[in-house]
Design a protein around this motif. Structure first.
Motif, PDB file in Angstrom:
ATOM      1  N   UNK A  87       0.841  -1.177   0.305  1.00 18.74           N
ATOM      2  CA  UNK A  87      -0.051  -0.040  -0.055  1.00 18.74           C
ATOM      3  C   UNK A  87       0.796   1.246  -0.181  1.00 18.74           C
ATOM      4  N   UNK A  88       0.323   2.238  -0.484  1.00 20.18           N
ATOM      5  CA  UNK A  88       1.054   3.549  -0.656  1.00 20.18           C
ATOM      6  C   UNK A  88       1.207   4.168   0.718  1.00 20.18           C
ATOM      7  N   UNK A  89       1.950   5.096   0.562  1.00 18.65           N
ATOM      8  CA  UNK A  89       2.123   6.134   2.004  1.00 18.65           C
ATOM      9  C   UNK A  89       0.979   6.872   2.267  1.00 18.65           C
ATOM     10  N   UNK A  90       0.423   6.811   3.493  1.00 20.84           N
ATOM     11  CA  UNK A  90      -0.689   7.312   3.972  1.00 20.84           C
ATOM     12  C   UNK A  90      -0.669   9.132   3.956  1.00 20.84           C
TER      13      UNK A  90
ATOM     14  N   UNK B 149      12.280  12.617   1.511  1.00 17.80           N
ATOM     15  CA  UNK B 149      12.464  11.483   0.574  1.00 17.80           C
ATOM     16  C   UNK B 149      11.844  10.265   1.106  1.00 17.80           C
ATOM     17  N   UNK B 150      11.325   9.480   0.175  1.00 11.19           N
ATOM     18  CA  UNK B 150      10.746   8.161   0.481  1.00 11.19           C
ATOM     19  C   UNK B 150      11.364   6.973  -0.411  1.00 11.19           C
ATOM     20  N   UNK B 151      12.118   5.942   0.280  1.00  7.21           N
ATOM     21  CA  UNK B 151      12.467   5.090  -0.465  1.00  7.21           C
ATOM     22  C   UNK B 151      11.403   4.210  -1.378  1.00  7.21           C
ATOM     23  N   UNK B 152      11.827   3.840  -2.417  1.00  2.58           N
ATOM     24  CA  UNK B 152      10.647   3.167  -3.453  1.00  2.58           C
ATOM     25  C   UNK B 152      11.532   2.154  -4.224  1.00  2.58           C
ATOM     26  N   UNK B 153      10.732   1.250  -4.644  1.00  2.00           N
ATOM     27  CA  UNK B 153      10.977   0.033  -5.453  1.00  2.00           C
ATOM     28  C   UNK B 153      10.375   0.590  -6.722  1.00  2.00           C
ATOM     29  N   UNK B 154      11.000  -0.067  -8.010  1.00  2.00           N
ATOM     30  CA  UNK B 154      10.207   0.173  -9.284  1.00  2.00           C
ATOM     31  C   UNK B 154       9.012  -0.390  -9.376  1.00  2.00           C
ATOM     32  N   UNK B 155       8.014   0.467  -9.753  1.00  2.00           N
ATOM     33  CA  UNK B 155       6.330   0.138  -9.603  1.00  2.00           C
ATOM     34  C   UNK B 155       5.767   0.237  -8.399  1.00  2.00           C
ATOM     35  N   UNK B 156       6.302   0.890  -7.531  1.00  2.00           N
ATOM     36  CA  UNK B 156       5.900   0.918  -6.104  1.00  2.00           C
ATOM     37  C   UNK B 156       4.912   2.495  -6.047  1.00  2.00           C
ATOM     38  N   UNK B 157       4.034   2.390  -5.485  1.00  2.00           N
ATOM     39  CA  UNK B 157       2.946   3.529  -5.596  1.00  2.00           C
ATOM     40  C   UNK B 157       3.665   4.592  -4.800  1.00  2.00           C
ATOM     41  N   UNK B 158       3.822   5.743  -5.517  1.00  2.00           N
ATOM     42  CA  UNK B 158       4.382   6.927  -5.136  1.00  2.00           C
ATOM     43  C   UNK B 158       3.546   7.989  -3.914  1.00  2.00           C
ATOM     44  N   UNK B 159       4.006   8.276  -2.846  1.00  2.00           N
ATOM     45  CA  UNK B 159       3.291   9.069  -1.907  1.00  2.00           C
ATOM     46  C   UNK B 159       2.875  10.507  -2.499  1.00  2.00           C
ATOM     47  N   UNK B 160       1.914  11.055  -2.388  1.00  2.00           N
ATOM     48  CA  UNK B 160       1.598  12.317  -2.878  1.00  2.00           C
ATOM     49  C   UNK B 160       2.414  13.318  -2.404  1.00  2.00           C
ATOM     50  N   UNK B 161       2.482  14.288  -3.250  1.00  2.00           N
ATOM     51  CA  UNK B 161       3.805  15.361  -3.366  1.00  2.00           C
ATOM     52  C   UNK B 161       5.031  14.809  -3.646  1.00  2.00           C
ATOM     53  N   UNK B 162       5.268  13.772  -4.531  1.00  2.00           N
ATOM     54  CA  UNK B 162       6.566  13.361  -5.154  1.00  2.00           C
ATOM     55  C   UNK B 162       6.718  14.199  -6.295  1.00  2.00           C
ATOM     56  N   UNK B 163       7.714  14.705  -6.463  1.00  2.00           N
ATOM     57  CA  UNK B 163       8.180  15.545  -7.632  1.00  2.00           C
ATOM     58  C   UNK B 163       8.892  14.708  -8.698  1.00  2.00           C
TER      59      UNK B 163
END
Length: 373
Positions: A74-77, A85-99
């Motif tokens: 699930x994505x960040x709440x 910054x938020x660590x992510x893997x390829x295909x992971x849902x991005x948290x709102x506010x990601x630029x």
């Protein structure tokens, strides 16, 4: 009516309207043709996601790491704030506010701190950037390929509206067929499943029939199929009953003979209930020529496919004095090579061929007719 080779091919296609469409599970639609466009049921992508392993960032760096999401989680709440910054893997849902997403190979991490150079908007797959619900993605009439199935799955489409594969039944006639002394081994029956599959049909059965009008008449009346292939019984001998029976049944002749060698006995008729009947001569090479001349185009029309265009070639090939000649050929560095063994009962040439050269009697360029594979 007896037609020229190209005329017969076109007439067989034109006489065959697409079958009524059906809705099938997408996995069952492979190789069929769409009767309705593929329309997206969901966004593609379904959510903003990372195009790279790395760090979703907001604002200019350096950034402070505040969380982690792997693909499928699930994505960040909460939304990212500037400098986070938020660590992510390829295909992971991005948290709102990601630029942007800073690739891991371009990042310098020190504890909870992340540094790196990034262009705004890089490595972010935006929700719906490839497709949005209701968008037409593939037009009606297109063939359903593995790639179309992949796209359908990605946009949440589980069923497709398609033209079904025509049901084909073959009636193999002839008392002469068999292994006993004086009999001829059946070479056409073993080839029919491959021929029909190559042409896009669904072979529902092969029924051997003895010579005689009664059995053939019953089969013509009672066989459930979109297209009936009748091998043998197509000439004018005492046991050749197909043409008289079709006339008796009121069948409409679309092609009643073709000006070609071999395969001049090829024919196509439409019965009163719209079933099609194709005559294939009993000699195997002639039967193959007849199949590609009338059966394959008729099946293309029934399944909603276009008539395959044929390449034009210039080659020094033997011609018949009055009729179009079909010759097994192989492509070589020097051009087309005629393989011989091209009489109506022969198979050796065509078994080694890449294609059939369609050579007109009057001269000029030849056409290349693909062979079943």
């Amino acid at each position: 009516m007896v037609l020229g080779w190209e005329e017969a091919r076109q007439a067989a296609y034109d006489a065959s309207a697409p079958l009524p469409p059906v809705t099938v599970p997408a996995a069952d639609a492979l190789g069929l043709h769409l009767a309705a466009p593929l329309v997206a049921a969901d966004d593609l992508p379904r959510f903003d996601n990372a195009a790279m392993d790395g760090y979703a960032v907001s604002g200019p760096g350096p950034w402070r790491l505040v969380g982690r999401t792997l693909a499928g989680q699930p994505g960040a709440g909460v939304a990212l704030g500037a400098g986070e910054a938020w660590e992510v893997a390829t295909g992971a849902q991005l948290p709102p506010g990601t630029r942007s997403v800073l690739p891991v190979e371009d990042a310098v991490r020190d504890g909870d701190g992340v540094k790196g150079e990034i262009d705004d908007g890089r490595n972010v797959r935006l929700r719906g950037e490839e497709a949005m619900p209701g968008e037409r993605l593939v037009a009606a009439g297109a063939r359903v390929t593995p790639q179309v199935l992949a796209l359908a799955a990605a946009v949440g489409v589980a069923e497709l509206r398609v033209v079904p594969a025509p049901r084909v039944v073959a009636l193999v006639t002839g008392d002469e067929l068999g292994d006993a002394p004086g009999r001829v081994r059946d070479a056409i029956g073993p080839a029919l499943p491959g021929w029909v599959a190559w042409a896009g049909g669904a072979l529902a059965g092969i029924s051997p029939l003895p010579d005689g009008a009664a059995g053939l008449r019953a089969a013509l009346i009672g066989t459930d199929a979109d297209l009936l292939l009748v091998t043998g019984s197509s000439s004018v001998g005492p046991e050749d009953h197909l043409r008289p029976l079709l006339a008796e049944l009121g069948a409409h002749p679309v092609v009643d003979g073709v000006c070609c060698r071999p395969g001049s006995l090829a024919g196509l008729w439409r019965l009163a209930d719209d079933r099609l009947v194709v005559a294939l001569p009993g000699n195997p090479f002639a039967a193959l020529v007849s199949f590609v001349t009338v059966a394959a185009p008729a099946l293309a029309g029934l399944r909603g496919s276009g008539l395959t265009p044929l390449a034009t070639v210039t080659a020094d090939l033997p011609r018949h004095r009055t009729d179009t000649r079909l010759i097994p050929v192989r492509t070589a560095d020097t051009g087309l090579v005629a393989l011989g063994h091209d009489r109506s009962a022969m198979l050796r040439g065509v078994a080694q061929a890449d294609a059939l050269a369609v050579v007109p009697a009057e001269g000029g360029s030849a056409l290349l007719q693909p062979l079943p594979t």
